[in-house]
Design a protein around this motif. Structure first.
Motif, PDB file in Angstrom:
ATOM      1  N   ASP A 191       0.905  -1.122   0.108  1.00 54.38           N
ATOM      2  CA  ASP A 191      -0.133   0.075   0.125  1.00 54.38           C
ATOM      3  C   ASP A 191       0.754   1.314  -0.024  1.00 54.38           C
ATOM      4  O   ASP A 191       1.162   1.853   0.940  1.00 54.38           O
ATOM      5  CB  ASP A 191      -0.936  -0.051   1.284  1.00 54.38           C
ATOM      6  CG  ASP A 191      -1.799   1.201   1.274  1.00 54.38           C
ATOM      7  OD1 ASP A 191      -1.877   1.960   0.425  1.00 54.38           O
ATOM      8  OD2 ASP A 191      -2.869   0.942   2.132  1.00 54.38           O
ATOM      9  N   PRO A 192       1.446   1.793  -1.130  1.00 56.95           N
ATOM     10  CA  PRO A 192       2.322   2.685  -1.352  1.00 56.95           C
ATOM     11  C   PRO A 192       1.658   4.156  -0.730  1.00 56.95           C
ATOM     12  O   PRO A 192       2.022   5.027  -0.243  1.00 56.95           O
ATOM     13  CB  PRO A 192       2.781   2.851  -2.731  1.00 56.95           C
ATOM     14  CG  PRO A 192       2.285   1.777  -3.423  1.00 56.95           C
ATOM     15  CD  PRO A 192       1.173   1.010  -2.232  1.00 56.95           C
ATOM     16  N   MET A 193       0.224   4.316  -1.034  1.00 62.42           N
ATOM     17  CA  MET A 193      -0.368   5.466  -0.478  1.00 62.42           C
ATOM     18  C   MET A 193      -0.312   5.632   1.060  1.00 62.42           C
ATOM     19  O   MET A 193      -0.060   6.702   1.580  1.00 62.42           O
ATOM     20  CB  MET A 193      -2.022   5.265  -0.771  1.00 62.42           C
ATOM     21  CG  MET A 193      -2.212   5.352  -2.205  1.00 62.42           C
ATOM     22  SD  MET A 193      -2.044   7.469  -2.647  1.00 62.42           S
ATOM     23  CE  MET A 193      -3.400   8.057  -2.006  1.00 62.42           C
ATOM     24  N   GLU A 194      -0.526   4.479   1.748  1.00 62.75           N
ATOM     25  CA  GLU A 194      -0.149   4.519   3.223  1.00 62.75           C
ATOM     26  C   GLU A 194       1.045   4.777   3.669  1.00 62.75           C
ATOM     27  O   GLU A 194       1.488   5.639   4.482  1.00 62.75           O
ATOM     28  CB  GLU A 194      -0.564   3.084   3.635  1.00 62.75           C
ATOM     29  CG  GLU A 194      -0.481   2.951   5.140  1.00 62.75           C
ATOM     30  CD  GLU A 194      -0.758   1.708   5.873  1.00 62.75           C
ATOM     31  OE1 GLU A 194      -0.560   0.455   5.048  1.00 62.75           O
ATOM     32  OE2 GLU A 194      -0.933   1.338   7.287  1.00 62.75           O
ATOM     33  N   ILE A 195       2.275   4.235   2.837  1.00 59.99           N
ATOM     34  CA  ILE A 195       3.568   4.701   3.152  1.00 59.99           C
ATOM     35  C   ILE A 195       3.869   6.035   2.881  1.00 59.99           C
ATOM     36  O   ILE A 195       4.530   6.669   3.701  1.00 59.99           O
ATOM     37  CB  ILE A 195       4.485   3.483   2.295  1.00 59.99           C
ATOM     38  CG1 ILE A 195       4.252   2.332   2.900  1.00 59.99           C
ATOM     39  CG2 ILE A 195       5.948   4.017   2.319  1.00 59.99           C
ATOM     40  CD1 ILE A 195       5.216   1.208   2.169  1.00 59.99           C
TER      41      ILE A 195
END
Ligand code: AMP
Ligand code: MG
Length: 342
Positions: free
Chosen positions: A283-287
């Motif tokens: 989940d790159p958005m979360e990172i």
């Protein structure tokens, strides 16, 4: 100076301060910006002083709609096409500037960087101030960008006139900076709008490449940025291998205070007091949303070294990688092995 905290129902007061040439920080969908009237050189100079920002590092000018660009820059068809698709949003476009934009705002360049943010507080504030707002990230130069109003206060309390508290910002990484003054659009800084997204509108878009000795087009890129107080070292390799390498260093150096910047997949494995999870590798958005607050977290601890897992790939991961690379100043595990022996 007392730094006032405003909420979204107090934007008139915040706008009045901006019109009078004072600095007011405000949320955007990327990070908190340190706002000043972009057309008032004295106000803009205050930004450089408050941040300790080098004078040749130009500012992004925030507008409330694409039409506002007409008064500030020489626009072209590509600009309107991209604005129609990505504005309001995390895309900054560089265009030849008009004389109304002061030299200090553009760091002496003959181009200006424009963006229309996707945050209703930011848009309302620009409208109420009735002027475009220059707004770099509201941190002291070199530090991680603020994604909460209290981060702004950590760096700017007593130095600026106010901050509008809009809670946590969404994307957490700064905008993509795209140069539209070249034959084909070039990404100067990766961000929330990815190469893949831009290519759907303008297929000829690419990352800018710098050759040795060449002048860097986006002056901000040559400065160290996003760094916590303890040095960050990036650990590369397959994810499992990264875990193994970091565990080995913690085990081999029991007397050293080693922090870990981890993904949620491996977070629980690290036997260290100071560790923080960026979120899931899936989940790159979360990172992206957690990255800067995670880097700031280490400043509240007594860690001496920070070992960071590395996340590589396309899309938003390009921007995540870019910020981690600069937060680390390019340091890797090899540098850690040398530094720890000192
Ligand atoms: P920030 O301090 O996070 O707002 O970053 C602003 C970024 O935009 C920096 O990397 C600047 O170098 C870049 N930038 C601003 N104006 C220009 C411009 N006219 N040409 C190229 N890059 C620019
Ligand atoms: Mg910045």
């Amino acid at each position: 100076m007392e730094t006032k905290i405003f909420f979204r129902n107090q934007l008139d007061e915040a706008a009045t301060l901006l019109k009078a040439g004072h600095l007011v920080a405000f949320p955007t969908e990327t990070v908190y910006g340190l706002g000043a009237d972009a057309l008032n050189p004295e106000a803009v100079l205050k930004i450089f002083a408050a941040k300790g920002r080098p004078a040749d590092n130009p500012l992004i000018v925030h507008v409330k709609e694409a039409e506002d660009a007409l008064g500030l820059a020489f626009t072209n068809a590509k600009f309107y096409l991209l604005a129609k698709t990505f504005w309001p949003g995390p895309l900054t476009m560089v265009l030849p500037r008009k004389p109304i934009v002061p030299n200090v705002t553009t760091g002496g360049l003959d181009t200006v960087a424009l963006r229309c943010p996707r945050n209703t507080i930011a848009l309302e504030l620009i409208a109420k101030a009735n002027t475009p707002l220059a707004a770099p990230s509201a941190n002291r130069s070199g530090r991680p960008s603020p994604t909460e109003a209290f981060h702004v206060l950590e760096d700017m309390k007593g130095i600026i006139a106010g901050v509008v508290d809009g809670g946590h910002t969404g994307i957490g990484l700064e905008s993509t900076v795209l140069d539209l003054t070249t034959d084909t659009p070039q990404i100067l800084r990766p961000g929330g709008v990815t190469l893949e997204m831009l290519r759907e509108v303008l297929p000829e878009t690419d990352f800018a490449v710098y050759h040795h000795g060449e002048k860097v087009k986006s002056p901000g890129l040559k400065y160290k940025h996003y760094a916590p107080k303890a040095p960050v070292y990036r650990v590369f390799g397959e994810p499992e291998k990264q875990l193994e390498l970091i565990l080995e260093q913690i085990k081999d150096n029991p007397t050293k205070k080693i922090g870990v910047l981890a993904t949620s997949e491996y977070f629980s494995h690290y036997p260290t007091e100071h560790k923080i999870s960026l979120g899931s590798r899936k989940d790159p958005m979360e990172i992206a949303g957690n990255l800067y607050s995670a880097l700031r977290y280490f400043d509240s601890t007594d860690v001496e070294y920070i070992l960071a897992e590395t996340i590589t790939g396309a899309g938003l991961k390009v921007a995540i990688n870019d910020r981690l690379d600069r937060a680390s100043g390019g340091r890797t595990l090899e540098d850690f092995l040398q530094d720890i022996r000192r």
